[in-house]
Design an enzyme around this catalytic site. Structure first.
Site, mmCIF file in Angstrom:
data_model
loop_
_atom_site.group_PDB
_atom_site.id
_atom_site.type_symbol
_atom_site.label_atom_id
_atom_site.label_comp_id
_atom_site.label_asym_id
_atom_site.label_seq_id
_atom_site.Cartn_x
_atom_site.Cartn_y
_atom_site.Cartn_z
ATOM 1 N N LYS A 161 -0.817 5.002 4.416
ATOM 2 C CA LYS A 161 -1.713 4.080 5.128
ATOM 3 C C LYS A 161 -1.178 3.832 6.528
ATOM 4 C CE LYS A 161 -4.206 -0.293 4.677
ATOM 5 N NZ LYS A 161 -5.493 0.385 4.986
ATOM 6 N N HIS A 169 0.826 -1.195 0.000
ATOM 7 C CA HIS A 169 0.000 0.000 0.000
ATOM 8 C C HIS A 169 0.866 1.253 0.000
ATOM 9 C CE1 HIS A 169 -3.447 -2.566 1.073
ATOM 10 N NE2 HIS A 169 -4.181 -1.565 0.621
#
Length: 233
Positions: free
Chosen positions: A135, A131
């Site tokens: 995040k 990600h």
């Protein structure tokens, strides 16, 4: 519908744009805790914030009789309490670790594959998720959902853990790279070969569209739901 966006960051703005294109009205764009006054009497609230504030945001909406679609991950130890609050207030709550249609099909594929592989102990199972660096939680909620799908079928595992698979713990490797919307892989490795299934998101638009579709679906319903209910999986 009248929609309140709780968490007006990158995802919130994409959700608002898609919702308006589908004919809905955005009655609140909140960066603060929702209240009866600032929610502005919506039909539904869509919550994408961060783990530290998600519980209070959802609780406030539900106590004001507003159904909630939640895509925030990293707070799930409090989810049973939220589901209880939804039931007590005779409203609806839907949590999705990922609202993408493709990912929810990937969840179903993952469970099917884990059921096929459960008796082939020569294959070592490993999960990986990649990600963007913004995040805050690791592993991702999507990776946890994948792990839970495997644990349900494979008696070798009774829990997941961050990092490599070890004994009865199914490992999830979490990688953070610049501006990656989300990539999830499940590997079955033996000494002679490897089976891999993988989902790669190209943008956040698929997550946002799924959240709006979930908001449309939940109208008139009471109870606690998931994207499996929305998609009939």
């Amino acid at each position: 519908m009248k929609i309140a966006i709780v968490g007006y960051g990158k995802m919130g703005k994409i959700i608002a744009d898609i919702a308006e294109k589908r004919g809905h009205e955005i009655v609140a764009r909140l960066t603060e805790t929702p209240t009866k006054e600032n929610l502005n009497n919506p039909d539904v609230a869509i919550e994408f914030t961060n783990p530290e504030v998600a519980f209070n945001n959802i609780k406030s909406c539900l106590e004001n009789k507003v159904p909630v679609i939640c895509g925030t991950t990293g707070w799930l130890d409090q989810k049973p309490e939220i589901e209880k609050i939804a039931s007590e207030n005779n409203t609806a709550f839907l949590y999705g670790s990922n609202f993408s249609l493709g990912v929810n099909l990937f969840f179903a594929l993952n469970e099917k594959l884990s059921d096929l592989m459960k008796n082939f102990k020569e294959y070592h199972v490993q999960l990986e998720e990649i990600h963007h660096t913004h995040k805050k939680d690791a592993p991702s909620g999507t990776a946890i959902s994948l792990a839970e799908g495997i644990i349900k079928n494979d008696q070798r595992f009774d829990a997941w853990k961050l990092d490599e698979t070890k004994e009865n713990q199914l490992g999830i490797v979490a990688i953070r790279e610049d501006e990656v919307p989300g990539t999830h892989s499940v590997f079955y490795r033996s000494e002679v070969d490897e089976i891999e299934i993988k989902h790669t998101a190209f943008s956040r638009d698929g997550f946002a569209l799924g959240a709006v579709i979930a908001a449309e679906w939940i109208q008139g319903k009471t109870g606690n739901f998931s994207m499996k209910d929305v998609l009939g999986l």
